[in-house]
Write a protein that holds these residues in place. Structure first.
Motif, PDB file in Angstrom:
ATOM      1  N   LEU A  55     -28.660 -12.483 -77.686  1.00  0.00           N
ATOM      2  CA  LEU A  55     -27.914 -11.824 -76.990  1.00  0.00           C
ATOM      3  C   LEU A  55     -28.653 -10.883 -76.038  1.00  0.00           C
ATOM      4  O   LEU A  55     -29.031  -9.781 -76.621  1.00  0.00           O
ATOM      5  N   ILE A  69     -22.381  -6.267 -73.496  1.00  0.00           N
ATOM      6  CA  ILE A  69     -20.942  -6.901 -73.444  1.00  0.00           C
ATOM      7  C   ILE A  69     -20.315  -6.180 -72.564  1.00  0.00           C
ATOM      8  O   ILE A  69     -19.900  -4.981 -72.801  1.00  0.00           O
ATOM      9  N   VAL A  88     -21.544 -16.437 -71.208  1.00  0.00           N
ATOM     10  CA  VAL A  88     -20.557 -16.863 -72.109  1.00  0.00           C
ATOM     11  C   VAL A  88     -19.458 -15.784 -72.407  1.00  0.00           C
ATOM     12  O   VAL A  88     -19.510 -14.505 -71.798  1.00  0.00           O
ATOM     13  N   TYR A  89     -18.352 -16.214 -72.732  1.00  0.00           N
ATOM     14  CA  TYR A  89     -17.313 -14.914 -73.057  1.00  0.00           C
ATOM     15  C   TYR A  89     -16.756 -15.207 -74.500  1.00  0.00           C
ATOM     16  O   TYR A  89     -17.245 -16.266 -75.117  1.00  0.00           O
ATOM     17  N   TRP A  90     -16.121 -14.077 -74.834  1.00  0.00           N
ATOM     18  CA  TRP A  90     -15.589 -14.244 -76.439  1.00  0.00           C
ATOM     19  C   TRP A  90     -14.231 -14.881 -76.344  1.00  0.00           C
ATOM     20  O   TRP A  90     -13.142 -14.672 -75.725  1.00  0.00           O
ATOM     21  N   ASP A  91     -14.296 -16.072 -77.028  1.00  0.00           N
ATOM     22  CA  ASP A  91     -13.168 -17.060 -77.259  1.00  0.00           C
ATOM     23  C   ASP A  91     -12.430 -16.705 -78.557  1.00  0.00           C
ATOM     24  O   ASP A  91     -12.930 -16.749 -79.624  1.00  0.00           O
ATOM     25  N   TRP A 104     -18.488 -17.394 -79.003  1.00  0.00           N
ATOM     26  CA  TRP A 104     -19.026 -17.370 -77.617  1.00  0.00           C
ATOM     27  C   TRP A 104     -18.915 -18.818 -77.228  1.00  0.00           C
ATOM     28  O   TRP A 104     -19.168 -19.568 -77.880  1.00  0.00           O
ATOM     29  N   SER A 105     -18.343 -18.660 -75.808  1.00  0.00           N
ATOM     30  CA  SER A 105     -18.091 -19.978 -75.217  1.00  0.00           C
ATOM     31  C   SER A 105     -18.413 -19.829 -73.798  1.00  0.00           C
ATOM     32  O   SER A 105     -18.345 -19.037 -73.176  1.00  0.00           O
ATOM     33  N   ASP A 106     -19.071 -20.963 -73.434  1.00  0.00           N
ATOM     34  CA  ASP A 106     -19.590 -20.975 -71.992  1.00  0.00           C
ATOM     35  C   ASP A 106     -18.545 -21.946 -71.119  1.00  0.00           C
ATOM     36  O   ASP A 106     -18.660 -21.860 -69.774  1.00  0.00           O
TER      37      ASP A 106
END
Length: 154
Positions: free
Chosen positions: A76, A80, A114-117, A123-125
């Motif tokens: 990371l 954030i 990425v964002y927090w799913d 994490w997902s893109d």
């Protein structure tokens, strides 16, 4: 943290966070989020838009154990940044832009926005893309609101 209540009728191009260039008690915030006018208009209630912005410092250190086991070749490499608009926002009329300063400038590469799913608890893109990147900063564009970060390969 920043909370903003805007009159949607007076917003022309959009709005960004942080609103001012200021130094917080723990240093300058060098990350930013830009919400375009169509996204703001889409989510206004009677012309009012309520936005919440967070910039988490050192959360990358707290989450380092999680990252080393789940993403062994990535780190990371940003704060954030979290942004939300009051109400249930699903599809944005226009994508948001997130500018993230790299925490490490040497020995890392191949940035992934990425964002927090919350549903996947990972994490997902999906819906996010790198728009621009150099040694010190990466600009992401995402089709949704969430908590955003930058993963980079070591």
């Amino acid at each position: 943290m920043a909370i903003s209540v805007l009159n949607g009728r007076t917003v022309r191009n959009g709005t960004g966070f942080p609103l001012n260039s200021y130094e917080e008690p723990f240093g300058t915030i060098e990350d930013s989020v830009f919400l375009p006018a169509p996204t703001l208009e889409q989510n206004s209630k009677d012309g009012i838009i309520k936005i919440l912005f967070f910039s988490y410092r050192h959360l990358d250190e707290i989450l380092s154990t999680f990252f080393s086991t789940r993403y062994p070749t990535q780190v990371l490499n940003s704060r954030i940044i979290s942004v939300t608009i009051e109400g249930k926002v699903t599809n944005l009329a226009a994508p948001v832009r997130i500018s993230l300063k790299h925490l490490r400038e040497e020995g890392v590469g191949r940035p992934t926005c990425v964002y927090w799913d919350r549903e996947a608890t990972a994490w997902s893109d999906v819906g996010c893309a790198v728009v621009d990147s150099n040694n010190t900063r990466t600009v992401c564009q995402c089709s949704h609101l969430s908590s955003f970060a930058l993963l980079m390969e070591e």
